[in-house]
Write a protein that holds these residues in place. Sequence first.
Motif, short mmCIF file in Angstrom:
data_model
loop_
_atom_site.label_atom_id
_atom_site.label_comp_id
_atom_site.label_asym_id
_atom_site.label_seq_id
_atom_site.Cartn_x
_atom_site.Cartn_y
_atom_site.Cartn_z
N GLY A 1 10.04 2.84 32.10
CA GLY A 1 11.07 2.05 31.24
C GLY A 1 12.48 2.36 31.65
O GLY A 1 13.50 2.38 30.50
N LEU A 2 12.82 2.58 32.98
CA LEU A 2 14.22 2.75 33.30
C LEU A 2 14.41 1.67 34.20
O LEU A 2 13.74 0.75 34.56
CB LEU A 2 14.18 3.99 34.29
CG LEU A 2 13.86 5.52 33.73
CD1 LEU A 2 13.66 6.61 34.44
CD2 LEU A 2 15.18 5.92 32.85
N VAL A 3 16.02 1.49 34.34
CA VAL A 3 16.31 0.26 34.87
C VAL A 3 16.67 0.58 36.26
O VAL A 3 17.57 1.04 36.81
CB VAL A 3 17.93 -0.24 34.13
CG1 VAL A 3 18.38 -1.36 34.94
CG2 VAL A 3 17.63 -0.51 32.66
N PRO A 4 15.79 -0.16 37.26
CA PRO A 4 16.24 0.09 38.82
C PRO A 4 17.46 -0.65 39.12
O PRO A 4 17.62 -1.90 38.70
CB PRO A 4 15.12 -0.49 39.43
CG PRO A 4 14.00 -0.84 38.37
CD PRO A 4 14.81 -0.67 36.98
N ASP B 1 14.80 12.47 30.17
CA ASP B 1 15.15 13.54 29.43
C ASP B 1 16.50 14.05 29.23
O ASP B 1 17.00 14.52 28.21
CB ASP B 1 14.24 14.99 30.01
CG ASP B 1 13.91 15.73 28.68
OD1 ASP B 1 13.83 15.56 27.62
OD2 ASP B 1 13.74 17.20 29.37
N PHE B 2 17.36 13.66 30.26
CA PHE B 2 18.63 13.80 30.43
C PHE B 2 19.73 12.69 29.95
O PHE B 2 20.90 12.72 30.12
CB PHE B 2 19.29 14.37 31.58
CG PHE B 2 18.76 16.01 31.78
CD1 PHE B 2 19.38 16.71 31.14
CD2 PHE B 2 17.49 16.13 32.49
CE1 PHE B 2 19.03 18.25 31.28
CE2 PHE B 2 16.97 17.67 32.51
CZ PHE B 2 17.97 18.50 31.86
N GLY B 3 18.85 11.50 29.56
CA GLY B 3 19.69 10.34 29.05
C GLY B 3 20.06 9.35 30.00
O GLY B 3 20.82 8.39 29.72
N ALA B 4 19.44 9.42 31.35
CA ALA B 4 19.72 8.58 32.33
C ALA B 4 19.16 7.44 32.04
O ALA B 4 17.69 7.28 31.76
CB ALA B 4 19.63 9.17 33.76
N TYR C 1 24.45 17.49 37.51
CA TYR C 1 25.45 17.39 36.52
C TYR C 1 25.11 16.37 35.47
O TYR C 1 25.73 16.09 34.61
CB TYR C 1 26.82 16.95 37.06
CG TYR C 1 27.12 18.08 38.01
CD1 TYR C 1 27.51 19.34 37.83
CD2 TYR C 1 27.57 17.55 39.47
CE1 TYR C 1 28.32 20.33 38.56
CE2 TYR C 1 28.11 18.45 40.54
CZ TYR C 1 28.42 20.01 39.89
OH TYR C 1 28.98 20.87 41.01
N LEU C 2 23.69 15.75 35.40
CA LEU C 2 23.34 15.26 34.23
C LEU C 2 23.35 15.65 33.07
O LEU C 2 23.89 15.06 31.98
CB LEU C 2 21.95 14.37 34.78
CG LEU C 2 21.70 13.57 35.76
CD1 LEU C 2 20.12 13.33 35.82
CD2 LEU C 2 22.44 12.32 35.45
N ASP C 3 22.86 17.15 32.84
CA ASP C 3 22.97 17.58 31.74
C ASP C 3 24.57 17.85 30.93
O ASP C 3 24.53 17.29 29.99
CB ASP C 3 22.29 19.03 31.83
CG ASP C 3 22.25 19.74 30.50
OD1 ASP C 3 22.00 19.33 29.49
OD2 ASP C 3 22.75 21.11 30.51
N LEU C 4 25.29 18.18 31.69
CA LEU C 4 26.79 18.11 31.48
C LEU C 4 27.24 16.84 31.02
O LEU C 4 28.16 16.73 30.06
CB LEU C 4 27.62 18.75 32.69
CG LEU C 4 29.11 18.99 32.30
CD1 LEU C 4 29.28 19.61 30.96
CD2 LEU C 4 29.80 19.36 33.48
N ASP D 1 11.92 17.43 44.18
CA ASP D 1 11.99 16.30 43.80
C ASP D 1 12.15 16.00 42.28
O ASP D 1 12.25 17.10 41.37
CB ASP D 1 10.73 15.44 44.35
CG ASP D 1 10.57 15.03 45.49
OD1 ASP D 1 11.60 14.96 46.28
OD2 ASP D 1 9.52 15.13 46.01
N ILE D 2 12.66 14.70 41.95
CA ILE D 2 13.05 14.58 40.47
C ILE D 2 12.40 13.38 39.82
O ILE D 2 12.01 12.35 40.55
CB ILE D 2 14.54 14.32 40.39
CG1 ILE D 2 15.45 15.24 41.01
CG2 ILE D 2 14.90 14.25 39.00
CD1 ILE D 2 15.34 16.64 40.29
N SER D 3 11.66 13.48 38.90
CA SER D 3 10.71 12.33 38.45
C SER D 3 11.38 11.49 37.18
O SER D 3 12.43 12.17 36.72
CB SER D 3 9.36 13.16 37.54
OG SER D 3 9.78 13.59 36.11
N PRO D 4 10.77 10.24 36.95
CA PRO D 4 11.44 9.44 35.87
C PRO D 4 11.67 10.07 34.69
O PRO D 4 12.77 9.92 34.09
CB PRO D 4 10.78 8.31 35.83
CG PRO D 4 9.74 8.35 37.26
CD PRO D 4 9.80 9.77 37.71
#
Length: 256
Positions: A122-125, A87-90, A46-49, A79-82
């Motif tokens: 560059g993501l926040v854990p 790419d979906f704004g997370a 549901y990240l895209d939506l 699996d899902i990469s960073p």
Amino acid sequence: MRRPLVMGNWKLNGSKAMVADLIKGLDAELAGVEGVDVAIAPPVMYLDLAEQLLGKAESKILLGSQNVDLNASGAFTGDISPEMLKDFGATHIIIGHSERREYHAESDEFVAKKFAFLKEHGLVPVLCIGESEAQNEAGETVAVCARQLDAVIDTQGVEALNGAVIAYEPIWAIGTGKAATADDAQRIHAAIRAHIAAKSEEVAKNVVIQYGGSVKPENAEAYFAQPDIDGALVGGAALVADSFAAIAKAAAKAKN
């Protein structure tokens, strides 16, 4: 000055209709609320939506996710990469949740590798730590939290915690209706911060440490009044717009 973060972990819950209704409700409830960051972590499909809805509303709500893989691409089915998450704004990615540690046998060392991989991209854990009921009763809470933190600190340096979020979640309080008292939660948060301060007072002073575990509108204000509690990682209450918004408003009020 640390800025509190209230983040909703939706876990394995949701539908297209639910995502739309919840985001619409949250945006309405949080209009004009300042001084707190608010994030949601829906199931990955549901990240895209969610990204589309937040963009249309010009929402201030941050988008997060509940997990990440250790690979950037390749033959890793499911699996899902960073970079996919980005790419979906997370931006804020939950790792080390007790449910991942228990149901997927994720070790401290494995979680620490995810922490490093997120930072590299560059993501926040949002690093979850916490003890079981048996460990709590044995007086091992601080030692368990220190061990889970040190898996990151010993391999990446204490400065790796800069820009990250720590979520202290006593496992016995997650989804059980039980919750640590505000005084008990503050004591553990202070101990976690002291453990970090022994390596760097500057990092300890600035790192955001959330509380999680049956946080509700009824008890949120007491938690946020504590000096070392910087917001909350919210489960069940995050699935209801007015409840989740009330928790965020309590954080904004207490810290402002």
